[in-house]
Structures are given as C-alpha cells and as structure tokens.
Design a protein around this motif. Sequence first.
Motif, PDB file in Angstrom:
ATOM      1  N   LEU A 176       0.834  -1.201   0.000  1.00 44.42           N
ATOM      2  CA  LEU A 176       0.000   0.000   0.000  1.00 44.42           C
ATOM      3  C   LEU A 176       0.873   1.257   0.000  1.00 44.42           C
ATOM      4  CD1 LEU A 176      -2.882   1.205   0.193  1.00 44.42           C
ATOM      5  CD2 LEU A 176      -2.579   1.187   2.669  1.00 44.42           C
ATOM      6  N   PHE A 177       1.876   1.294   0.869  1.00 46.52           N
ATOM      7  CA  PHE A 177       2.754   2.463   0.930  1.00 46.52           C
ATOM      8  C   PHE A 177       3.631   2.576  -0.313  1.00 46.52           C
ATOM      9  CE2 PHE A 177       2.433   2.086   5.787  1.00 46.52           C
ATOM     10  CZ  PHE A 177       1.365   2.967   5.836  1.00 46.52           C
ATOM     11  N   ASP A 178       3.972   1.442  -0.937  1.00 47.90           N
ATOM     12  CA  ASP A 178       4.707   1.483  -2.204  1.00 47.90           C
ATOM     13  C   ASP A 178       3.848   2.121  -3.294  1.00 47.90           C
ATOM     14  OD1 ASP A 178       6.914   0.249  -1.094  1.00 47.90           O
ATOM     15  OD2 ASP A 178       6.525  -1.715  -2.009  1.00 47.90           O
ATOM     16  N   LEU A 179       2.573   1.750  -3.324  1.00 48.40           N
ATOM     17  CA  LEU A 179       1.664   2.253  -4.359  1.00 48.40           C
ATOM     18  C   LEU A 179       1.245   3.700  -4.113  1.00 48.40           C
ATOM     19  CD1 LEU A 179      -0.681  -0.847  -4.814  1.00 48.40           C
ATOM     20  CD2 LEU A 179       1.104  -0.060  -6.389  1.00 48.40           C
ATOM     21  N   SER A 238      -8.965   5.917  -1.984  1.00 47.17           N
ATOM     22  CA  SER A 238      -7.834   5.131  -1.476  1.00 47.17           C
ATOM     23  C   SER A 238      -8.179   3.650  -1.329  1.00 47.17           C
ATOM     24  CB  SER A 238      -7.374   5.674  -0.120  1.00 47.17           C
ATOM     25  OG  SER A 238      -6.897   6.996  -0.273  1.00 47.17           O
ATOM     26  N   PHE A 239      -9.459   3.349  -1.238  1.00 53.13           N
ATOM     27  CA  PHE A 239      -9.832   1.946  -1.062  1.00 53.13           C
ATOM     28  C   PHE A 239      -9.525   1.088  -2.284  1.00 53.13           C
ATOM     29  CE2 PHE A 239     -12.201   3.662   2.538  1.00 53.13           C
ATOM     30  CZ  PHE A 239     -11.743   2.798   3.518  1.00 53.13           C
ATOM     31  N   GLU A 298      -6.123  -3.329  -4.239  1.00 54.12           N
ATOM     32  CA  GLU A 298      -4.999  -3.797  -5.043  1.00 54.12           C
ATOM     33  C   GLU A 298      -3.921  -4.420  -4.142  1.00 54.12           C
ATOM     34  OE1 GLU A 298      -1.912  -1.716  -8.160  1.00 54.12           O
ATOM     35  OE2 GLU A 298      -3.858  -0.752  -7.887  1.00 54.12           O
ATOM     36  N   SER A 299      -3.705  -3.788  -2.992  1.00 55.88           N
ATOM     37  CA  SER A 299      -2.703  -4.289  -2.036  1.00 55.88           C
ATOM     38  C   SER A 299      -3.142  -5.611  -1.408  1.00 55.88           C
ATOM     39  CB  SER A 299      -2.455  -3.246  -0.949  1.00 55.88           C
ATOM     40  OG  SER A 299      -1.994  -2.046  -1.530  1.00 55.88           O
ATOM     41  N   THR A 320     -15.222  -5.557  -2.866  1.00 55.27           N
ATOM     42  CA  THR A 320     -16.128  -4.530  -3.377  1.00 55.27           C
ATOM     43  C   THR A 320     -17.346  -4.391  -2.471  1.00 55.27           C
ATOM     44  OG1 THR A 320     -15.387  -4.872  -5.643  1.00 55.27           O
ATOM     45  CG2 THR A 320     -17.568  -3.868  -5.365  1.00 55.27           C
ATOM     46  N   ALA A 321     -17.884  -5.506  -2.011  1.00 49.17           N
ATOM     47  CA  ALA A 321     -19.058  -5.468  -1.126  1.00 49.17           C
ATOM     48  C   ALA A 321     -18.709  -4.810   0.208  1.00 49.17           C
ATOM     49  CB  ALA A 321     -19.588  -6.879  -0.894  1.00 49.17           C
ATOM     50  N   VAL A 322     -17.542  -5.136   0.750  1.00 56.53           N
ATOM     51  CA  VAL A 322     -17.117  -4.557   2.028  1.00 56.53           C
ATOM     52  C   VAL A 322     -16.926  -3.047   1.882  1.00 56.53           C
ATOM     53  CG1 VAL A 322     -15.193  -4.469   3.680  1.00 56.53           C
ATOM     54  CG2 VAL A 322     -16.131  -6.678   2.969  1.00 56.53           C
ATOM     55  N   VAL A 323     -16.273  -2.631   0.804  1.00 56.82           N
ATOM     56  CA  VAL A 323     -16.023  -1.203   0.591  1.00 56.82           C
ATOM     57  C   VAL A 323     -17.331  -0.451   0.371  1.00 56.82           C
ATOM     58  CG1 VAL A 323     -14.978   0.492  -0.973  1.00 56.82           C
ATOM     59  CG2 VAL A 323     -13.653  -1.462  -0.170  1.00 56.82           C
ATOM     60  N   LYS A 324     -18.265  -1.047  -0.355  1.00 58.14           N
ATOM     61  CA  LYS A 324     -19.565  -0.385  -0.564  1.00 58.14           C
ATOM     62  C   LYS A 324     -20.246  -0.129   0.776  1.00 58.14           C
ATOM     63  CE  LYS A 324     -20.800  -1.615  -5.253  1.00 58.14           C
ATOM     64  NZ  LYS A 324     -21.558  -2.497  -6.120  1.00 58.14           N
TER      65      LYS A 324
END
Length: 161
Positions: free
Chosen positions: A37-40, A111-112, A117-118, A144-148
């Motif tokens: 995540l920090f790399d991206l 950011s999600f 991706e991470s 996707t469901a969790v983020v929604k």
Amino acid sequence: MESGMLLSGGQRALIRESWQRVSGSPVQHGLVLFTRLFDLDPDLLPLFQYNCKQFASPQECLSAPEFLDHIRKVMLVIDAAVSHLENLSCLEEYLCNLGKKHQAVGVKVESFSTVGESLLYMLEKCLGAAFSPEVQEAWSKLYTAVVKAMQRGWETLPEGD
C-alpha cells in the motif's frame, strides 16, 4: 448487502480455503499488504499517526507497535467478512461505522481501490500458484461489497462535517 447473490457457493469456498492459508499469520501477511500500500501510494503514510507522532518512513510506521495493532484489526475485519460470507449484511452497520471512522481521519474513498490492489497482491504473494483468476475474482467481489458498506459511512455524514 445482498451477499447471497454476490458470491456463488464456489466463490465462497475459494475465499474460505485461501483465507485459511493466510489467517494463521495475520501480522506477517498484513505487513505485506501495507508495505505494498505504501509502495503504491506513499501519500497515505501521514494518515497513520499515533500520539501525534508523524512517521518519517513507511519502515518506521510498519515497525511501530500501534501500527501492528492496526494491522491486526484490519486482518480481523477481513476475517469477519470471510466468516460471514453467507450473510454479509449482518456486518453492514459495523462496516458503515468503520467507514465513518476512516473518513474522520482523512481517508478518501478513492484510497480503497489501492487498498484492494494491495490486498490482492498480498493474497497472490501468500498463495503463489493457488492464486488463480477465480480466486482473484472471488476476493475482488468480496472486497467490493465490504467497501460499498464502508462507503455508506461517508454518505450518512451531513455536508460540512
């Protein structure tokens, strides 16, 4: 959150099977996720502060005891989602509140996608050849469901807050 419609029985089985291989070492695998995540997106590093202390580098953050606690919590949320694949809607209120907390500390909804991706990167590194396109698709749908559900936390805040 209509989880029954979201994931097929085969996809739920793939998620459970792959998570079993990851969940035994949550901090180790969480470190892979957050390192990626920090790399991206290095701009996310300032969001992680404990006792008003800003981390000078991702390595400093990744070794801080408070951050390791954060990793454990993230992995527990993933574990809860995997444990409730048949009925993700029971996590709806919790995930919505989690979204509100993330918004309050300055996390942007965009950011999600980087976090997702991470997560997939971590799963691929952990699972190796077992990280098939089918496993990737199943995890992508779950994420996707969790983020929604978490995004609903943003939507429930009045403007200006």
